[in-house]
Write an enzyme that holds these catalytic residues in place. Sequence first.
Site, mmCIF file in Angstrom:
data_model
loop_
_atom_site.group_PDB
_atom_site.id
_atom_site.type_symbol
_atom_site.label_atom_id
_atom_site.label_comp_id
_atom_site.label_asym_id
_atom_site.label_seq_id
_atom_site.Cartn_x
_atom_site.Cartn_y
_atom_site.Cartn_z
ATOM 1 C CE LYS A 248 6.450 -0.346 -1.038
ATOM 2 N NZ LYS A 248 5.449 -1.228 -0.377
ATOM 3 C CB SER B 222 1.897 -2.612 0.852
ATOM 4 O OG SER B 222 1.591 -1.839 1.984
ATOM 5 C CB SER C 129 3.046 1.257 0.866
ATOM 6 O OG SER C 129 3.668 -0.027 0.970
#
Length: 541
Positions: free
Chosen positions: A41, A139, A115
């Site tokens: 990420k 997330s 996210s």
Amino acid sequence: MKAARDLDQPAFISLLAQDQVRELSKSTPDGPLAGVPFAVKDNIDVAGVPTTAACPALTTAAAEPAFAVRRLQEHGAVPIGKTNLDQFATGLVGTRSPYGACHSVASPGHVSGGSSSGSAVAVALGVVPFALGTDTAGSGRVPAAFNGLVGVKPSRGLVSTRGVLPACPSLDCVTTLTRTVADARVVLDALIGYDPADPYARPMPVAAPAGVARWMRVIAVPDGPMDLDPEHEAAWRAALAHAESVAHVVRVDVGPFLAAARLLYEAAFVAERLAAFGHLLGEDESVDPTVRRIVLGASRFSGADAFAGMHELARLRRRAEQAFLGADALLLPVTPGHPTLAAVATDPVGVNSRLGTFTNMANLLDLSAVAVPAGKRPDGLPFGVQLLAPAFADGPLLDLAARWTGEAAAEPAARTLLAVAGAHLTGQPRNADLVRLGGRLHSRARTGPGYRMYTVDGALPRPGLVRTGDGPSGGIELEVWDLPEPALGALLPTITEPLHLGPLTLDDGSTALGFVADRTCADPTRDITAHGGWRAYLATR
């Protein structure tokens, strides 16, 4: 493996050059992660690559890898690229990115969840076997649920966040996204390691905390209806039925959990995001307006508001702890529904906020968590649930998750098992005797059918179990403790009449030593069987 450049959606923000990947693959140690590619990420540092957090204005290349990435590289895994995310890890939808919105791999019209959107999509489409995400408010778990994956949110501090662009430093967790629990276990084992340079790092305790069983056999579920969309409701009912086949199910009040979840954005806790990265939210046109509005809006809170929120959280945490007295883990849906991209565009804040209903509280309440697939909704979209447990229950929780998904999970080898039903239960006056003698909670259980429970005389209030043959088929609440062999000898002098140690049949058909009473204690005026257990009886007094 599908080429990252061939994806039909923006899962990646940047890819390492092929010569970089080849160089990193040259000298990999032996082990289960040797040569395994993974995605990262883009709020987590990879050496030589900018960490943008989905903000193109951030262009400085990281000088060294994040602690988590370094750990994986030391185990032979090879990073191949940085994945898309809700900007500054603020969002649960996967649409708040100038690099484009990701969608669920099952539907181009539905959000991917965020996210950690790009990491989930990369794993679900088979680009990489696993990816790193972060999970401050859900997330990692939300995109796992929306893409049919396993999303592990470890206990806070077990995996260092050094080298992670912070969202809420006191709550942030590095998480994993995989297709199986077995893969998640391998990756998590590599990631866990105490980092003294991380002020929020915590070592894994040598022994599990009090109340954490080595083998989880009791799942708590909400005692009332949940506010779910109709398609989600149907899948949730199926998940509840599946839970009955995995463990014994008890019902608990989840009100404190849901109230704690609301604090994350409705109280001053959101100001931690302002302190962490508010200075990056200038007038640059690449900053998502919703992210800017949410974070800069936290300036309305005062120091007094912050302390008021902390005090309210402490009260809710104490109430939430009660759910784990008689249960090993709490089962919840990951989200109340699976929104469309169009719905998010119409109401970006409201739709996103609702997605955090069941996830926002995990780090506030210091819980470990794992999201697991739970079949499909009637419309064919993936449905996911989450198992939550106290901090540092990560290992037993993964065992439970494996049983949920049908993967192998071996019960830990026992020493001497002792079944207790009264004063030796966790939190009761004599439990300290078991801990002092080296005992560990092995599992929560119930008696087999045919037992009844009576109050008996003694210095402390306590019950006696009598096998009368007409006890309830669902049994009576027990805990099974794992003791060193010498502990039984030390325990015997503390057992007073009318109780004694004898064989006790458990609900799974096995037998353990337990505190039992003879039939002379079967006084109908002292029968408390209807309460289902000693704790429930005490709660009525």
